[in-house]
Structures are given as structure tokens and as C-alpha cells.
Design a protein around this motif. Structure first.
Motif, PDB file in Angstrom:
ATOM      1  N   TRP A  42      63.820  -5.114  34.109  1.00 31.85           N
ATOM      2  CA  TRP A  42      63.582  -6.437  34.687  1.00 31.85           C
ATOM      3  C   TRP A  42      64.909  -7.137  34.933  1.00 31.85           C
ATOM      4  O   TRP A  42      65.737  -7.271  34.027  1.00 31.85           O
ATOM      5  N   ALA A 103      63.605 -15.512  31.073  1.00 34.48           N
ATOM      6  CA  ALA A 103      63.353 -14.108  31.415  1.00 34.48           C
ATOM      7  C   ALA A 103      64.585 -13.246  31.145  1.00 34.48           C
ATOM      8  O   ALA A 103      64.460 -12.090  30.726  1.00 34.48           O
ATOM      9  N   GLY A 106      64.695 -12.469  27.521  1.00 33.61           N
ATOM     10  CA  GLY A 106      63.668 -11.505  27.120  1.00 33.61           C
ATOM     11  C   GLY A 106      63.595 -10.258  27.979  1.00 33.61           C
ATOM     12  O   GLY A 106      62.608  -9.522  27.903  1.00 33.61           O
ATOM     13  N   ALA A 107      64.619 -10.001  28.788  1.00 33.97           N
ATOM     14  CA  ALA A 107      64.542  -8.923  29.784  1.00 33.97           C
ATOM     15  C   ALA A 107      64.215  -7.563  29.186  1.00 33.97           C
ATOM     16  O   ALA A 107      63.573  -6.738  29.843  1.00 33.97           O
ATOM     17  N   ILE A 112      58.278  -9.324  28.035  1.00 29.21           N
ATOM     18  CA  ILE A 112      58.814  -9.732  29.332  1.00 29.21           C
ATOM     19  C   ILE A 112      57.779  -9.650  30.452  1.00 29.21           C
ATOM     20  O   ILE A 112      57.662 -10.559  31.276  1.00 29.21           O
ATOM     21  N   TYR A 115      55.109 -12.406  30.099  1.00 28.79           N
ATOM     22  CA  TYR A 115      55.730 -13.702  30.375  1.00 28.79           C
ATOM     23  C   TYR A 115      55.911 -13.900  31.878  1.00 28.79           C
ATOM     24  O   TYR A 115      55.534 -14.941  32.431  1.00 28.79           O
ATOM     25  N   CYS A 116      56.482 -12.911  32.540  1.00 24.05           N
ATOM     26  CA  CYS A 116      56.721 -13.040  33.979  1.00 24.05           C
ATOM     27  C   CYS A 116      55.412 -13.189  34.755  1.00 24.05           C
ATOM     28  O   CYS A 116      55.324 -13.981  35.694  1.00 24.05           O
TER      29      CYS A 116
END
Length: 213
Positions: A42, A103, A106-107, A112, A115-116
């Protein structure tokens, strides 16, 4: 002792929460990655500075009326095709600095993707202000995370520098829009190229075969 490495092939997913076509990809990428045996990397970044580097004050979907009209109709068709909910946001492109910083924190974390997906839904389904600290905190809390500590990390000087570095990397790699995918050095642009990128990642892994470590 020599061992065999069976590391999964990777696809980099560069996205901005203000990007409507990144919404489509975010909601689809996990299932496709699992299908192809590919790991998603991500890569949140700010698309605004990219546009500014071209001399654009906003998204081309805003600057060119005819293109904008087409895109909103296209989003209706694409969301129907994928079975995704959709509402044209009243603010576009919506500012997303805080959720992007989160983000980036937390990538590589297990949360992640969820969340995204939630942030994208808030923007393109619920028409919420996703750059609001209360909204972002609600999302983090719904995932069982300590929202205040995650946001503190996101707002730290180190993470702000990391966000700038992410943008610099995007410029070096000549990224011009989102979603953008990389399989190695090969670039694929747009939600409609996601399947191609996945196939390329899987094919590259098969061609390479087992790796010695």
C-alpha cells in the motif's frame, strides 16, 4: 545452509483517498490479490502536488467540464458492474491529508486494507469529510485501534517527512495519476489495469521460479 525462498510476488498500489478510481481499486484489490497469490504493498500519496507540477489547480475532472460529466456517469456504470455502492461526493477532490498520513503509518499493518476501505466508503458513499480528525478517529476506533496514538504518530514530524518522501518518490517514478500500480519497474495506470498488473505479478513469480536464500 541454502534454503528455498517462496516469497509472494508484490504489486505496489499508489492511491489517494480523493481519487474516485482509487475507490474502485481499494474495494477490489484484496480479493484479486488472494486469487493471484500476490501481496499488495500500500502506497498512500498526495495526488494534488502531482497535478500542480503539471500546472493544474485541481483534478482534470474538475478543470474539463466534459471530462467531469463523463467520469461521474462512468463511476455509476463501474460501481454497478462491481456491485459497489456509490454517491457522487459534494466536494471533489476532497482533502485527505490526515487519513493519508494515517494510512502511511499503517501501510504494513494488518488493518491497512480495512482502514482504507472504510475511508473510501466515507468519501464516495457516505459523502463525509474524511479529513476530519473525529471521522478518522471513528474509523480507527471501529477497527479496535487506539485512535489517539495512531493519529499522534501520523501527525509526528517523522511521518510528515515520510509523507513528503513518498511524494518525492512518486515524482521520481513519474507517477501522473491514481490509482497507479507497479510490478517491479513496470507501471500500470487506472483501475481498469488492475487485472493486468495482477497477471503480470503472478507471471513474473512463475518465471522466476524458486529463489535461493
Amino acid at each position: 545452509m541454502t534454503t528455498i525462498s517462496n516469497a509472494m510476488p508484490q504489486i505496489e498500489f499508489w492511491f489517494d483517498f480523493g481519487s474516485n478510481y482509487s475507490y474502485l481499486t481499494t474495494m477490489r484489490i484484496d480479493a484479486l490479490a488472494a486469487q493471484h497469490g500476490v501481496q499488495v504493498v500500500w502506497k498512500p500519496f498526495l495526488l494534488g502536488p502531482v497535478f500542480q507540477s503539471f500546472g493544474w489547480s485541481s483534478s482534470p475532472f474538475v478543470l474539463q467540464k466534459e471530462k467531469g460529466e463523463y467520469v461521474w456517469r462512468d463511476m455509476e456504470r463501474q460501481c454497478a458492474k462491481y456491485g459497489l455502492p456509490w454517491m457522487q461526493p459534494t466536494s471533489f477532490p476532497r482533502r485527505a491529508l490526515l487519513p493519508l498520513r494515517v494510512a502511511l503509518v499503517g501501510a504494513t499493518a494488518p488493518w491497512i486494507s480495512a482502514y482504507c476501505g472504510r475511508i473510501m466508503q466515507l468519501n464516495f458513499v457516505d459523502d463525509r469529510d474524511i479529513d476530519d480528525i473525529v471521522v478518522v478517529s471513528e474509523v480507527l476506533g471501529s477497527l479496535g485501534l487506539d485512535a489517539s496514538s495512531v493519529i499522534a504518530a501520523a501527525q509526528s514530524d517523522d511521518n510528515k517527512r515520510a509523507m513528503r518522501s513518498q511524494g518525492e518518490e512518486a515524482a521520481r517514478r513519474r507517477i501522473f495519476g491514481a490509482p497507479m500500480f507497479f510490478v517491479g519497474d513496470e507501471m500500470y495506470w487506472g483501475n481498469d489495469r488492475l487485472e493486468d498488473a495482477m497477471l503480470a505479478a503472478g507471471a513474473a513469480n512463475i518465471a522466476a521460479g524458486p529463489r535461493l536464500a
